[in-house]
Design an enzyme around this catalytic site. Structure first.
Site, mmCIF file in Angstrom:
data_model
loop_
_atom_site.group_PDB
_atom_site.id
_atom_site.type_symbol
_atom_site.label_atom_id
_atom_site.label_comp_id
_atom_site.label_asym_id
_atom_site.label_seq_id
_atom_site.Cartn_x
_atom_site.Cartn_y
_atom_site.Cartn_z
ATOM 1 N N ASN A 1 1.000 -1.163 0.048
ATOM 2 C CA ASN A 1 0.078 -0.149 0.101
ATOM 3 C C ASN A 1 0.602 1.202 0.015
ATOM 4 O O ASN A 1 1.587 1.437 0.886
ATOM 5 C CB ASN A 1 -1.058 -0.127 1.194
ATOM 6 N N ASP B 1 -1.134 -4.278 10.082
ATOM 7 C CA ASP B 1 -2.453 -4.335 9.484
ATOM 8 C C ASP B 1 -3.117 -3.260 10.320
ATOM 9 O O ASP B 1 -3.044 -3.094 11.358
ATOM 10 C CB ASP B 1 -2.786 -5.721 9.905
HETATM 11 P P1 ITT Z 1 -1.004 -4.097 3.185
HETATM 12 O O1 ITT Z 1 -0.188 -4.412 1.841
HETATM 13 O O2 ITT Z 1 -0.055 -3.473 4.182
HETATM 14 O O3 ITT Z 1 -1.574 -4.945 3.847
HETATM 15 P P2 ITT Z 1 -3.422 -3.123 2.796
HETATM 16 O O4 ITT Z 1 -4.081 -1.774 1.859
HETATM 17 O O5 ITT Z 1 -3.856 -4.342 2.298
HETATM 18 O O6 ITT Z 1 -2.018 -3.114 2.615
HETATM 19 P P3 ITT Z 1 -4.766 -3.005 5.325
HETATM 20 O O7 ITT Z 1 -5.404 -4.593 5.128
HETATM 21 O O8 ITT Z 1 -4.003 -2.850 6.602
HETATM 22 O O9 ITT Z 1 -3.972 -2.762 4.173
HETATM 23 O O10 ITT Z 1 -6.025 -2.135 5.072
HETATM 24 C C1 ITT Z 1 -7.306 -2.378 5.884
HETATM 25 C C2 ITT Z 1 -8.239 -1.264 5.262
HETATM 26 O O11 ITT Z 1 -8.239 -0.327 6.040
HETATM 27 C C3 ITT Z 1 -7.997 -0.765 3.646
HETATM 28 O O12 ITT Z 1 -9.307 -0.811 3.230
HETATM 29 C C4 ITT Z 1 -7.361 0.291 3.809
HETATM 30 O O13 ITT Z 1 -7.967 1.473 3.025
HETATM 31 C C5 ITT Z 1 -7.952 0.797 5.359
HETATM 32 N N1 ITT Z 1 -7.107 1.803 5.970
HETATM 33 C C6 ITT Z 1 -5.744 1.330 6.497
HETATM 34 N N2 ITT Z 1 -5.084 2.376 6.925
HETATM 35 C C7 ITT Z 1 -6.010 3.377 7.138
HETATM 36 C C8 ITT Z 1 -5.858 4.997 7.265
HETATM 37 O O14 ITT Z 1 -4.894 5.314 7.898
HETATM 38 N N3 ITT Z 1 -6.969 5.525 7.151
HETATM 39 C C9 ITT Z 1 -8.138 5.119 6.425
HETATM 40 N N4 ITT Z 1 -8.324 4.056 6.018
HETATM 41 C C10 ITT Z 1 -7.233 3.053 6.356
#
Ligand code: ITT
Length: 190
Positions: free
Chosen positions: A9, A68
């Site tokens: 991400n 996560d």
């Molecule tokens: P990784 O490669 O790090 O796993 P990812 O996009 O899969 O990246 P996550 O599983 O941690 O990341 O994300 C879970 C969800 O939460 C995803 O829909 C993100 O957009 C949202 N999210 C994560 N951090 C956030 C933030 O700081 N503000 C708003 N939404 C967030």
């Protein structure tokens, strides 16, 4: 100190780069020709953070940290929680995710919510985790264009604007990710 952030991400990379004090250099998976899909199949946020860090460490044999994050709404029994990314379906569509959450909350009295980030640091045989939480509430409609994911509908405690309407520097000071990162940085600085 060079440290690998095991994430796919780019938004997370940008935020974390802005949180690091001098003396730290962030590396990304793109510097390693890493083309795998990192598995994320655990039932908890902590479990997923550990799974991601272990997977990248075992694949690249390089110390790394992964994280996560989930948005937790207690009045919806903790939804979307560990399913935050795929809340509205497998396509990880942030607009659809927010739409689903706003709809589900329309008949609820409490809009209290919090973000939780768990960082897992993996090096050698060691694994350490660091947790950060940011309390707030879910807005009635999406507003703002900064940030990513659920930022347009999350209003952090002490503010009247969503994370997406606040400046990036405010989010990077008070967010779940900032709190977890400050603990990681303190640990690495020991
Ligand atoms: P990784 O490669 O790090 O796993 P990812 O996009 O899969 O990246 P996550 O599983 O941690 O990341 O994300 C879970 C969800 O939460 C995803 O829909 C993100 O957009 C949202 N999210 C994560 N951090 C956030 C933030 O700081 N503000 C708003 N939404 C967030």
């Amino acid at each position: 100190m060079k440290i690998l952030f095991a994430t796919q991400n780019q938004n997370k990379i940008e935020e974390v780069k802005n949180m690091l004090p001098s003396g730290f250099e962030l590396m990304g998976l793109n510097q390693f020709n890493f083309t795998y899909d990192i598995p994320e199949t655990q039932p908890t946020i902590e479990g997923n953070a550990i799974q991601k860090a272990n997977f990248v460490f075992n694949t690249l044999k390089t110390p790394c940290f992964a994280e996560d994050t989930g948005l937790i709404v207690p009045s919806l029994n903790g939804e979307p929680g560990v399913y935050s990314a795929r809340y509205a379906g497998p396509y990880r569509d942030p607009l659809k995710n927010m739409e689903k959450l706003l709809k589900k909350l329309s008949s609820e009295k409490s809009r209290e919510a919090y973000f939780e980030t768990v960082i897992a640091l993996k090096y050698g045989h060691k694994l350490e985790t660091f947790v950060g939480r940011c309390k707030g509430r879910i807005a009635h409609e999406a507003k703002g264009s900064n940030g990513f994911g659920y930022d347009p509908i999350f209003i952090p405690e002490g503010y009247d604007l969503s994370f997406a309407s606040l400046s990036k520097s405010i989010k990077n000071k008070i967010s779940h990710r900032a709190i977890a990162m400050s603990k990681l940085i303190a640990y690495l600085s020991e």
